[in-house]
Design an enzyme around this catalytic site. Sequence first.
Site, PDB file in Angstrom:
ATOM      1  N   PHE A 135      -0.362   0.705   2.855  1.00  0.00           N
ATOM      2  CA  PHE A 135       1.036   1.134   2.824  1.00  0.00           C
ATOM      3  C   PHE A 135       1.578   1.011   4.252  1.00  0.00           C
ATOM      4  O   PHE A 135       0.953   1.498   5.205  1.00  0.00           O
ATOM      5  CB  PHE A 135       1.114   2.586   2.334  1.00  0.00           C
ATOM      6  CG  PHE A 135       2.499   3.018   1.982  1.00  0.00           C
ATOM      7  CD1 PHE A 135       3.043   2.716   0.740  1.00  0.00           C
ATOM      8  CD2 PHE A 135       3.277   3.714   2.893  1.00  0.00           C
ATOM      9  CE1 PHE A 135       4.331   3.113   0.417  1.00  0.00           C
ATOM     10  CE2 PHE A 135       4.572   4.108   2.576  1.00  0.00           C
ATOM     11  CZ  PHE A 135       5.091   3.806   1.330  1.00  0.00           C
ATOM     12  N   ASP A 217      -6.185   8.078   4.472  1.00  0.00           N
ATOM     13  CA  ASP A 217      -4.897   8.434   3.888  1.00  0.00           C
ATOM     14  C   ASP A 217      -5.136   8.632   2.390  1.00  0.00           C
ATOM     15  O   ASP A 217      -5.385   7.672   1.660  1.00  0.00           O
ATOM     16  CB  ASP A 217      -3.890   7.295   4.150  1.00  0.00           C
ATOM     17  CG  ASP A 217      -2.522   7.574   3.545  1.00  0.00           C
ATOM     18  OD1 ASP A 217      -2.426   8.428   2.640  1.00  0.00           O
ATOM     19  OD2 ASP A 217      -1.552   6.912   3.960  1.00  0.00           O
ATOM     20  N   TYR A 242       3.799  15.151  -3.048  1.00  0.00           N
ATOM     21  CA  TYR A 242       4.844  14.886  -4.052  1.00  0.00           C
ATOM     22  C   TYR A 242       4.405  13.911  -5.139  1.00  0.00           C
ATOM     23  O   TYR A 242       5.176  13.604  -6.032  1.00  0.00           O
ATOM     24  CB  TYR A 242       6.129  14.379  -3.374  1.00  0.00           C
ATOM     25  CG  TYR A 242       5.956  13.272  -2.338  1.00  0.00           C
ATOM     26  CD1 TYR A 242       5.683  11.975  -2.718  1.00  0.00           C
ATOM     27  CD2 TYR A 242       6.087  13.543  -0.984  1.00  0.00           C
ATOM     28  CE1 TYR A 242       5.539  10.971  -1.770  1.00  0.00           C
ATOM     29  CE2 TYR A 242       5.945  12.557  -0.032  1.00  0.00           C
ATOM     30  CZ  TYR A 242       5.667  11.265  -0.415  1.00  0.00           C
ATOM     31  OH  TYR A 242       5.517  10.280   0.511  1.00  0.00           O
ATOM     32  N   LYS A 243       3.163  13.427  -5.071  1.00  0.00           N
ATOM     33  CA  LYS A 243       2.702  12.504  -6.118  1.00  0.00           C
ATOM     34  C   LYS A 243       1.942  13.316  -7.177  1.00  0.00           C
ATOM     35  O   LYS A 243       2.563  14.015  -7.966  1.00  0.00           O
ATOM     36  CB  LYS A 243       1.844  11.408  -5.495  1.00  0.00           C
ATOM     37  CG  LYS A 243       2.607  10.550  -4.470  1.00  0.00           C
ATOM     38  CD  LYS A 243       1.680   9.491  -3.869  1.00  0.00           C
ATOM     39  CE  LYS A 243       2.326   8.738  -2.724  1.00  0.00           C
ATOM     40  NZ  LYS A 243       3.386   7.819  -3.131  1.00  0.00           N
ATOM     41  N   ARG A 392       3.644  -0.983 -11.777  1.00  0.00           N
ATOM     42  CA  ARG A 392       2.661   0.062 -11.505  1.00  0.00           C
ATOM     43  C   ARG A 392       2.842   1.173 -12.535  1.00  0.00           C
ATOM     44  O   ARG A 392       3.925   1.713 -12.696  1.00  0.00           O
ATOM     45  CB  ARG A 392       2.929   0.596 -10.098  1.00  0.00           C
ATOM     46  CG  ARG A 392       1.710   0.851  -9.294  1.00  0.00           C
ATOM     47  CD  ARG A 392       2.041   1.156  -7.876  1.00  0.00           C
ATOM     48  NE  ARG A 392       3.097   2.134  -7.676  1.00  0.00           N
ATOM     49  CZ  ARG A 392       3.247   2.841  -6.552  1.00  0.00           C
ATOM     50  NH1 ARG A 392       2.410   2.663  -5.551  1.00  0.00           N
ATOM     51  NH2 ARG A 392       4.224   3.697  -6.408  1.00  0.00           N
TER      52      ARG A 392
HETATM   53  C1  LIG Z   1      -0.493   5.545   1.080  1.00  0.00           C
HETATM   54  C2  LIG Z   1       0.783   6.180   1.531  1.00  0.00           C
HETATM   55  N1  LIG Z   1       0.870   6.683   2.762  1.00  0.00           N
HETATM   56  C3  LIG Z   1       2.023   7.244   3.216  1.00  0.00           C
HETATM   57  C4  LIG Z   1       3.147   7.300   2.407  1.00  0.00           C
HETATM   58  C5  LIG Z   1       4.482   7.808   2.904  1.00  0.00           C
HETATM   59  O1  LIG Z   1       4.425   8.976   3.521  1.00  0.00           O
HETATM   60  P1  LIG Z   1       5.680   9.907   3.905  1.00  0.00           P
HETATM   61  O2  LIG Z   1       5.499  11.093   3.033  1.00  0.00           O
HETATM   62  O3  LIG Z   1       5.478  10.162   5.331  1.00  0.00           O
HETATM   63  O4  LIG Z   1       6.959   9.226   3.596  1.00  0.00           O
HETATM   64  C6  LIG Z   1       3.071   6.809   1.111  1.00  0.00           C
HETATM   65  C7  LIG Z   1       4.267   6.899   0.251  1.00  0.00           C
HETATM   66  O5  LIG Z   1       4.285   6.594  -0.904  1.00  0.00           O
HETATM   67  C8  LIG Z   1       1.864   6.224   0.672  1.00  0.00           C
HETATM   68  O6  LIG Z   1       1.797   5.711  -0.559  1.00  0.00           O
END
Ligand SMILES: Cc1ncc(COP(=O)(O)O)c(C=O)c1O
Length: 432
Positions: A135, A217, A242-243, A392
């Site tokens: 990402f 991550d 939030y997921k 997806r």
């Molecule tokens: C793997 C991953 N890292 C980071 C993020 C984004 O993070 P942030 O909450 O800082 O916008 C996402 C967003 O979907 C993501 O899928």
Amino acid sequence: MDEQSASTPARVEEAQQRDENDSLAAFATRFDLPDDLYLDGNSLGPVSDTAEEALTDALEQWREQGIRGWSESDPPWFWYGERLGEQLAPLVGADPDECVATGTTTVNIHTLVGTFLDTLDESDPRGVLVNDLDFPTDHYAIRAQLRQRGLDPDEHLHLVESRDGRTIETDDIVDAMDEYEIGIVFMPSVLYRSGQLFDIETITREAHRRDILAGFDLAHSVGVVPHNLSSHGVDFAVWCSYKYLNAGPGAVAGLYVNERHFGTTPALAGWWGHEKETQFDMNLTFTQAETAGAWQISAVPILNAAPLFGSLELVHEADIERIREKSLELTAYLIDLVDEVLSPYGCSVGTPREPARRGGHVAIEHPEAYRLSQALRDHGAIVDFRQPNVVRVCPAPLYVGFEDVLEFVQLLAAILEDERYTAYDTEPSGVT
Ligand SMILES: Cc1ncc(COP(=O)(O)O)c(C=O)c1O
């Protein structure tokens, strides 16, 4: 083609039977779904009754207690980050004081990668190993942290290349640790596009054998895949809420720091990372908390954090092991249906088929993925499109059932059959 059709009575009956036998089925009644088939919980989870209640409670505390809420609310706002950290810890396999709810995923990458870059001597290798399917925000943040230390990101950020454009081989990650001068390996738990689940244990072990720090991550796995960060010795990790944790858009994120690193100076220090007991002495010298709480920066955003208390209640009630079990059953079911029903229309599965390499979502590949995702949305199935050819689909176990997956496949088959998707623009724009 009839026995391939998704709507055969035998298929419908089987899906209904599986829903009847599903011990998590009742959790769906706890959520308000924005559409009939909400298959986008790996982008933004829906609201649950408990999350809403927790948010309303926080609002009431604000109304009734004002400033006193920091110490008199239940739990006191002052301790929100730590209390949430305690509840997040079992989901990532960590000790309670190794986790804290704070900031956002990207900010947490900044502070943790920055922190651990600072632990490396000028004589140590200071390259960071990532992969070319990450990402993008992870790379943006790491490049910025390298630049701030006078390190050229083009020389110090090393990318493991995908062989197939979908997945990253563990062997290639390990080979790259030897090929480049690496101080930190930073990988996702699950790739955001294909849904490949990484082998965190092996990556961490191989990194440590080479004196390399290992960070992850976990945005696409927290709440759907159980982790064992502490026992694997992972150095640090970040994730969002939030997921699969369903805490709401922009909800407070989370981080983990292994206890052997407590006391390491945070790269982005702030008063919320101060030792709690003396924080309000307002000393100009920073005495950091002896926990992962030290990596907090600012005051907890209470209204962005409160729903997480409520949504975590449901995750714990359901149990993360059972959530993972159902998730694997749902994704296996979806993969089988893509093979049997959708492949004649040119759809294929871009997600690893082995359960141990699969996260919580499935990538369905099709050259018309963008237009298909638009048509699906207009017909009540919320999915998202990812460049260049992925629809997806996330059957999140707390509110998606087997019959929902079957209905989704029926709908997609119908859209492909009558070519309804051709009515849509071919060019993506805005949030997809
Ligand atoms: C793997 C991953 N890292 C980071 C993020 C984004 O993070 P942030 O909450 O800082 O916008 C996402 C967003 O979907 C993501 O899928």
